[in-house]
Scaffold this motif. Structure first.
Motif, PDB file in Angstrom:
ATOM      1  N   PRO A 137      -6.901   0.993 -11.901  1.00 51.29           N
ATOM      2  CA  PRO A 137      -7.469   0.122 -10.872  1.00 51.29           C
ATOM      3  C   PRO A 137      -6.639   0.029  -9.593  1.00 51.29           C
ATOM      4  CG  PRO A 137      -6.658  -1.176 -12.728  1.00 51.29           C
ATOM      5  CD  PRO A 137      -6.555   0.265 -13.121  1.00 51.29           C
ATOM      6  N   GLU A 138      -5.352   0.300  -9.674  1.00 45.71           N
ATOM      7  CA  GLU A 138      -4.508   0.250  -8.479  1.00 45.71           C
ATOM      8  C   GLU A 138      -4.842   1.371  -7.489  1.00 45.71           C
ATOM      9  OE1 GLU A 138      -2.155  -1.700 -11.794  1.00 45.71           O
ATOM     10  OE2 GLU A 138      -3.412   0.069 -11.591  1.00 45.71           O
ATOM     11  N   ILE A 139      -5.422   2.460  -7.984  1.00 44.38           N
ATOM     12  CA  ILE A 139      -5.857   3.546  -7.101  1.00 44.38           C
ATOM     13  C   ILE A 139      -7.241   3.158  -6.592  1.00 44.38           C
ATOM     14  CG2 ILE A 139      -6.405   6.001  -6.883  1.00 44.38           C
ATOM     15  CD1 ILE A 139      -4.434   6.523  -9.193  1.00 44.38           C
ATOM     16  N   VAL A 140      -7.284   2.709  -5.336  1.00 41.79           N
ATOM     17  CA  VAL A 140      -8.528   2.164  -4.791  1.00 41.79           C
ATOM     18  C   VAL A 140      -9.328   3.186  -3.989  1.00 41.79           C
ATOM     19  CG1 VAL A 140      -7.729  -0.230  -4.835  1.00 41.79           C
ATOM     20  CG2 VAL A 140      -7.346   1.164  -2.783  1.00 41.79           C
ATOM     21  N   GLU A 141      -8.695   4.271  -3.585  1.00 40.38           N
ATOM     22  CA  GLU A 141      -9.389   5.349  -2.887  1.00 40.38           C
ATOM     23  C   GLU A 141      -8.738   6.664  -3.247  1.00 40.38           C
ATOM     24  OE1 GLU A 141     -10.203   5.236   1.336  1.00 40.38           O
ATOM     25  OE2 GLU A 141     -10.152   3.049   1.312  1.00 40.38           O
ATOM     26  N   ALA A 142      -9.557   7.712  -3.277  1.00 39.41           N
ATOM     27  CA  ALA A 142      -9.055   9.064  -3.500  1.00 39.41           C
ATOM     28  C   ALA A 142      -9.950  10.022  -2.717  1.00 39.41           C
ATOM     29  CB  ALA A 142      -9.081   9.411  -4.976  1.00 39.41           C
TER      30      ALA A 142
ATOM     31  N   ASP B 262       6.044   3.724  -9.450  1.00 41.10           N
ATOM     32  CA  ASP B 262       6.512   4.611 -10.513  1.00 41.10           C
ATOM     33  C   ASP B 262       5.643   4.483 -11.770  1.00 41.10           C
ATOM     34  OD1 ASP B 262       8.398   6.604 -11.401  1.00 41.10           O
ATOM     35  OD2 ASP B 262       9.228   5.053 -12.726  1.00 41.10           O
ATOM     36  N   VAL B 263       5.176   3.292 -12.057  1.00 38.30           N
ATOM     37  CA  VAL B 263       4.304   3.073 -13.214  1.00 38.30           C
ATOM     38  C   VAL B 263       3.008   3.868 -13.048  1.00 38.30           C
ATOM     39  CG1 VAL B 263       2.960   1.330 -14.479  1.00 38.30           C
ATOM     40  CG2 VAL B 263       5.280   0.794 -13.668  1.00 38.30           C
ATOM     41  N   ILE B 264       2.424   3.794 -11.865  1.00 34.54           N
ATOM     42  CA  ILE B 264       1.175   4.501 -11.582  1.00 34.54           C
ATOM     43  C   ILE B 264       1.412   6.011 -11.600  1.00 34.54           C
ATOM     44  CG2 ILE B 264      -0.711   4.799  -9.928  1.00 34.54           C
ATOM     45  CD1 ILE B 264      -0.431   1.948 -11.296  1.00 34.54           C
ATOM     46  N   TYR B 265       2.473   6.440 -10.961  1.00 38.53           N
ATOM     47  CA  TYR B 265       2.827   7.862 -10.925  1.00 38.53           C
ATOM     48  C   TYR B 265       2.917   8.421 -12.349  1.00 38.53           C
ATOM     49  CZ  TYR B 265       5.766  12.004 -10.396  1.00 38.53           C
ATOM     50  OH  TYR B 265       6.266  13.280 -10.473  1.00 38.53           O
TER      51      TYR B 265
ATOM     52  N   TYR C  45      -5.165  16.327  -2.304  1.00 33.95           N
ATOM     53  CA  TYR C  45      -5.740  14.990  -2.467  1.00 33.95           C
ATOM     54  C   TYR C  45      -4.844  13.952  -1.811  1.00 33.95           C
ATOM     55  CZ  TYR C  45      -8.413  17.346  -6.093  1.00 33.95           C
ATOM     56  OH  TYR C  45      -9.232  18.223  -6.760  1.00 33.95           O
ATOM     57  N   ILE C  46      -5.450  12.850  -1.415  1.00 38.94           N
ATOM     58  CA  ILE C  46      -4.686  11.676  -0.991  1.00 38.94           C
ATOM     59  C   ILE C  46      -5.228  10.495  -1.779  1.00 38.94           C
ATOM     60  CG2 ILE C  46      -6.167  11.161   0.996  1.00 38.94           C
ATOM     61  CD1 ILE C  46      -3.570  10.149   2.426  1.00 38.94           C
ATOM     62  N   LEU C  47      -4.312   9.700  -2.290  1.00 41.83           N
ATOM     63  CA  LEU C  47      -4.652   8.505  -3.059  1.00 41.83           C
ATOM     64  C   LEU C  47      -4.152   7.279  -2.315  1.00 41.83           C
ATOM     65  CD1 LEU C  47      -3.424   9.698  -6.587  1.00 41.83           C
ATOM     66  CD2 LEU C  47      -5.680  10.037  -5.541  1.00 41.83           C
ATOM     67  N   LYS C  48      -4.996   6.280  -2.196  1.00 42.46           N
ATOM     68  CA  LYS C  48      -4.575   4.993  -1.653  1.00 42.46           C
ATOM     69  C   LYS C  48      -4.356   4.082  -2.854  1.00 42.46           C
ATOM     70  CE  LYS C  48      -5.862   1.160   1.354  1.00 42.46           C
ATOM     71  NZ  LYS C  48      -6.926   0.597   2.229  1.00 42.46           N
TER      72      LYS C  48
ATOM     73  N   THR D 266       0.847  -1.193   0.000  1.00 33.38           N
ATOM     74  CA  THR D 266       0.000   0.000   0.000  1.00 33.38           C
ATOM     75  C   THR D 266       0.881   1.242   0.000  1.00 33.38           C
ATOM     76  OG1 THR D 266      -1.692  -1.147   1.285  1.00 33.38           O
ATOM     77  CG2 THR D 266      -1.822   1.253   1.213  1.00 33.38           C
ATOM     78  N   VAL D 267       0.578   2.160  -0.911  1.00 30.33           N
ATOM     79  CA  VAL D 267       1.248   3.450  -0.973  1.00 30.33           C
ATOM     80  C   VAL D 267       0.171   4.530  -0.881  1.00 30.33           C
ATOM     81  CG1 VAL D 267       2.592   5.016  -2.437  1.00 30.33           C
ATOM     82  CG2 VAL D 267       3.182   2.587  -2.343  1.00 30.33           C
ATOM     83  N   PHE D 268       0.452   5.547  -0.069  1.00 29.59           N
ATOM     84  CA  PHE D 268      -0.424   6.708   0.012  1.00 29.59           C
ATOM     85  C   PHE D 268       0.284   7.860  -0.676  1.00 29.59           C
ATOM     86  CE2 PHE D 268      -1.749   4.073   3.562  1.00 29.59           C
ATOM     87  CZ  PHE D 268      -3.127   4.079   3.409  1.00 29.59           C
TER      88      PHE D 268
END
Length: 154
Positions: A91-96, A118-121, A105-108, A65-67
């Motif tokens: 789909p990897e971003i499960v909450e915002a 890094d891929v998601i970023y 903003y905070i992303l879970k 888990t990365v925030f």
């Protein structure tokens, strides 16, 4: 208005959506048909938004888990809607959540390993300008649950 029996039904369903109506009715001292009608009423009133199955993240291959804390210089409705569209497609971003305070903003984000962040970023920053993004890796989950308190329900 909800009564205590409705609240017990909601509490039990949110902890185990797969419970049979027969078992649920027995636990709240109702007939099966009366319990079924209450569940239907709770769904129609919007107290039950949806029923879901929670998957085991380890078995699903996303134990990390990365925030990500996001700051932006843009606050227009158009920018916000573009941001919403971009993160909803990942789909990897499960909450915002939109925040008050020093970050916007905070992303879970759930990942197979921390290096995948890094891929998601890059998926986000290639499509939208951000002022600053800082990420924190969860070292240990101390509490996790989807269940919410039912005592406040009206």
């Amino acid at each position: 208005m909800l009564d205590d029996r409705d609240r017990r039904i909601l509490d039990m369903l949110q902890k185990n959506a797969g419970i049979s109506v027969t078992d649920l009715a027995e636990r709240v001292a109702l007939s099966v048909s009366a319990c079924s009608r209450r569940i239907q009423r709770l769904e129609e009133s919007g107290h039950i938004a949806r029923r879901i199955i929670v998957l085991d993240r380890e078995r699903m291959g996303v134990p990390t888990t990365v925030f990500a804390l996001v700051k932006t210089a843009h606050h227009s409705d158009e920018w916000t809607e573009a941001f919403r569209r971009i993160i909803s497609d990942i789909p990897e971003i499960v909450e915002a959540h939109r925040l008050t305070g020093n970050h916007d903003y905070i992303l879970k984000i759930v990942l197979p390993r921390v290096e995948h962040y890094d891929v998601i970023y890059k998926q986000v920053v290639r499509k939208l300008e951000l002022f600053d993004v800082s990420a924190s890796i969860s070292m240990e989950e101390l509490k996790h649950g989807m269940a919410i308190p039912v005592g406040y329900a009206r």
